[in-house]
Scaffold this active site. Structure first.
Site, PDB file in Angstrom:
ATOM      1  CD  GLU A 100       0.352  -7.597  -2.248  1.00  0.00           C
ATOM      2  OE1 GLU A 100      -1.103  -7.881  -1.644  1.00  0.00           O
ATOM      3  OE2 GLU A 100       0.535  -6.647  -2.319  1.00  0.00           O
ATOM      4  CB  CYS A 120      -7.553  -2.511  -8.743  1.00  0.00           C
ATOM      5  SG  CYS A 120      -9.860  -2.591  -8.268  1.00  0.00           S
ATOM      6  CB  CYS A 127      -7.323   0.233  -2.311  1.00  0.00           C
ATOM      7  SG  CYS A 127      -6.582  -1.178  -3.567  1.00  0.00           S
ATOM      8  N   GLY A 167      -7.553  -6.186  -7.007  1.00  0.00           N
ATOM      9  CA  GLY A 167      -8.431  -6.380  -8.176  1.00  0.00           C
ATOM     10  C   GLY A 167     -10.159  -6.447  -7.519  1.00  0.00           C
ATOM     11  CD  GLU A 168     -14.896  -4.813  -8.143  1.00  0.00           C
ATOM     12  OE1 GLU A 168     -14.751  -4.276  -6.780  1.00  0.00           O
ATOM     13  OE2 GLU A 168     -15.739  -5.744  -8.051  1.00  0.00           O
ATOM     14  CG  LEU A 223     -21.188   2.259   3.057  1.00  0.00           C
ATOM     15  CD1 LEU A 223     -21.853   1.854   1.520  1.00  0.00           C
ATOM     16  CD2 LEU A 223     -22.277   1.382   3.670  1.00  0.00           C
ATOM     17  CG  HIS A 224     -15.292   1.962   2.294  1.00  0.00           C
ATOM     18  ND1 HIS A 224     -14.967   1.404   3.364  1.00  0.00           N
ATOM     19  CD2 HIS A 224     -14.151   1.936   1.339  1.00  0.00           C
ATOM     20  CE1 HIS A 224     -14.083   0.414   3.299  1.00  0.00           C
ATOM     21  NE2 HIS A 224     -13.798   0.120   1.461  1.00  0.00           N
ATOM     22  CG  ASN A 304      -2.915  -1.743   6.898  1.00  0.00           C
ATOM     23  OD1 ASN A 304      -1.936  -1.208   7.153  1.00  0.00           O
ATOM     24  ND2 ASN A 304      -2.970  -3.121   6.902  1.00  0.00           N
ATOM     25  CB  CYS A 347      -5.602  -4.630  -0.958  1.00  0.00           C
ATOM     26  SG  CYS A 347      -6.961  -4.825  -0.019  1.00  0.00           S
TER      27      CYS A 347
HETATM   28  N1  SAH Z   1     -12.512  -4.239  -5.309  1.00  0.00           N
HETATM   29  C1  SAH Z   1     -13.048  -4.871  -3.802  1.00  0.00           C
HETATM   30  C2  SAH Z   1     -12.586  -6.368  -3.512  1.00  0.00           C
HETATM   31  C3  SAH Z   1     -10.477  -5.897  -2.656  1.00  0.00           C
HETATM   32  S1  SAH Z   1     -10.087  -5.086  -1.586  1.00  0.00           S
HETATM   33  C4  SAH Z   1     -13.966  -4.297  -2.953  1.00  0.00           C
HETATM   34  O1  SAH Z   1     -13.261  -2.596  -3.577  1.00  0.00           O
HETATM   35  O2  SAH Z   1     -14.455  -4.294  -2.092  1.00  0.00           O
HETATM   36  C5  SAH Z   1     -10.321  -5.798   0.020  1.00  0.00           C
HETATM   37  C6  SAH Z   1     -11.167  -4.647   1.021  1.00  0.00           C
HETATM   38  O3  SAH Z   1      -9.673  -3.617   1.029  1.00  0.00           O
HETATM   39  C7  SAH Z   1     -12.274  -3.139   0.652  1.00  0.00           C
HETATM   40  O4  SAH Z   1     -13.255  -2.864   1.639  1.00  0.00           O
HETATM   41  C8  SAH Z   1     -11.206  -2.153   0.328  1.00  0.00           C
HETATM   42  O5  SAH Z   1     -11.676  -0.634   0.166  1.00  0.00           O
HETATM   43  C9  SAH Z   1     -10.005  -2.623   1.334  1.00  0.00           C
HETATM   44  N2  SAH Z   1      -9.114  -1.485   1.603  1.00  0.00           N
HETATM   45  C10 SAH Z   1      -8.133  -1.370   0.520  1.00  0.00           C
HETATM   46  N3  SAH Z   1      -7.156  -0.861   0.721  1.00  0.00           N
HETATM   47  C11 SAH Z   1      -7.409  -0.902   2.374  1.00  0.00           C
HETATM   48  C12 SAH Z   1      -6.530  -0.064   3.708  1.00  0.00           C
HETATM   49  N4  SAH Z   1      -5.155   0.602   3.236  1.00  0.00           N
HETATM   50  N5  SAH Z   1      -6.695  -0.331   4.723  1.00  0.00           N
HETATM   51  C13 SAH Z   1      -8.393  -0.315   5.162  1.00  0.00           C
HETATM   52  N6  SAH Z   1      -9.177  -0.826   3.991  1.00  0.00           N
HETATM   53  C14 SAH Z   1      -8.104  -1.350   2.723  1.00  0.00           C
END
Ligand code: SAH
Length: 357
Positions: A100, A120, A127, A167-168, A223-224, A304, A347
């Site tokens: 995507e 991933c 995610c 992906g990472e 970070l989250h 999301n 994602c």
């Molecule tokens: N693997 C990398 C990049 C991909 S995800 C990473 O972890 O940063 C890109 C961003 O979207 C990340 O911050 C991830 O935590 C966030 N993300 C993934 N699913 C999400 C969702 N359902 N709602 C909000 N953010 C989300």
């Protein structure tokens, strides 16, 4: 060189630098100016195949077919948001795997968000990309192809690229770095490094390695959670990397590159959006800041919700409260504009939608 196409077993021509391409032309008995022509066809004119390359002789095209692989994507579907014009693309790679990418229009230019892997293996709880694990990393050419296919399809200039799709990226390190150099190259799209953002869940060794490359790209850290315990609850990978070591790696990135690191903080209702969470985040950030330097910027993202998990969004008031708390402590903070909510924006959602429904 590990730049071999998965399906054909041949060297992947679009992942080569101009210098490497020159060496290849010599090896197959061609003049080196052909390398520049080819490079421009691939990376500026974004040709889909050799057939489009009008000033390349037929005999050379045959040789190229024989020696190299030329990746290109098939557009499987496009969804356009009625709210903000964001477009989400689902592409098939040459081996049939799906990825995507997203196209977003902002006042300051157009942004493309690309995937760096098929699936991933990081396992973040909220995610959708990680639910079936990792299939494989993308080649540099396959990361570029997402941008080229979108530029062709929309007919518009791409000014920013974010590696924030499935992906990472730091789990596909070598290919990511090569992709950045190709994207930034003068003979290619020449996208400034400052307009490229790479987002990571926090792989400490690779973050430091990236800092040592001294690129001018933006590093974003997912970070989250502001404590080790909170982070582990949302991101299993945090068990491997204590929060302090991740923060130190961010600080190191800032020192090495002079670039402010972005913290992505997806707000999950009742999980990481309370007053205490905000206080902990302020504390964490102040421990790593000085009066002279603010090495970080916080980007709050309303989570999301994905239907495979039972996380909910924080309500609007909660989000504003959280932001105010940080601002009172003079922390740089923005709330990310939500884009493409009506089109499986998060994602990995679209890919799952197409694969399983
Ligand atoms: N693997 C990398 C990049 C991909 S995800 C990473 O972890 O940063 C890109 C961003 O979207 C990340 O911050 C991830 O935590 C966030 N993300 C993934 N699913 C999400 C969702 N359902 N709602 C909000 N953010 C989300």
């Amino acid at each position: 060189m590990e730049l071999i196409n998965f399906k054909t077993g041949k060297l992947d021509i679009k992942s080569l630098s101009l210098t490497e391409l020159k060496a290849q032309m010599e090896q197959i008995g061609e003049k080196s100016f052909r390398a520049k022509q080819l490079y421009e066809w691939m990376h500026q004119k974004m040709a889909r195949d050799y057939a489009e390359m009008t000033n390349i002789p037929k005999t050379l095209k045959e040789k190229l077919e024989e020696h190299y692989s030329y990746t290109s994507l098939k557009e499987v579907c496009v969804q356009t948001s009625k709210i903000d014009g964001t477009k989400k693309f689902l592409f098939a790679l040459s081996d049939g795997n799906l990825v995507e990418s997203v196209w977003m229009k902002y006042h300051h230019g157009n942004s493309v968000c690309i995937s760096s892997q098929v699936g991933c293996r990081m396992g973040c709880r909220f995610c959708a990309s990680t639910i079936d694990g990792l299939e494989r990393g993308l080649l540099p050419s396959e990361m570029l192809d997402q941008i080229y296919a979108i530029a062709r399809s929309t007919g518009e200039r791409v000014s920013n690229v974010v590696v924030m799709g499935t992906g990472e990226p730091l789990d596909n390190y070598e290919n990511l770095i090569r992709f950045i150099y190709l994207l930034n190259s003068e003979e290619g799209l020449h996208i400034s490094q400052r307009n490229i953002t790479v987002s990571t869940c926090g792989l400490v060794e690779e973050m430091k390695r990236l800092a040592d490359e001294k690129l001018q790209i933006t590093l974003a850290l997912s970070l989250h959670g502001a404590t080790q315990e909170k982070r582990c609850r949302l991101m299993p990978i945090a068990n491997q990397y204590p929060l302090d070591s991740v923060m130190e790696a961010c600080q190191y990135y800032f020192v090495q590159t002079g670039r402010r690191v972005t913290f992505e903080y997806s707000l999950v209702g009742g999980v990481n959006d309370t007053e205490e969470d905000a206080r902990n985040l302020c504390r964490l950030i102040s421990r790593y800041s000085t009066d002279y330097a603010q090495p970080f910027h916080v980007n709050l993202i309303p989570v999301n919700p994905i239907k495979e998990r039972n996380f909910v969004e924080s309500d609007k008031r909660e989000i504003l409260n959280f932001k105010n708390k940080l601002e009172k402590k003079h922390i740089n903070v923005t709330i990310r504009r939500e884009m493409g909510r009506d089109i499986d924006g998060a994602c990995g959602q679209l890919r799952r939608h197409i694969l399983y429904e």
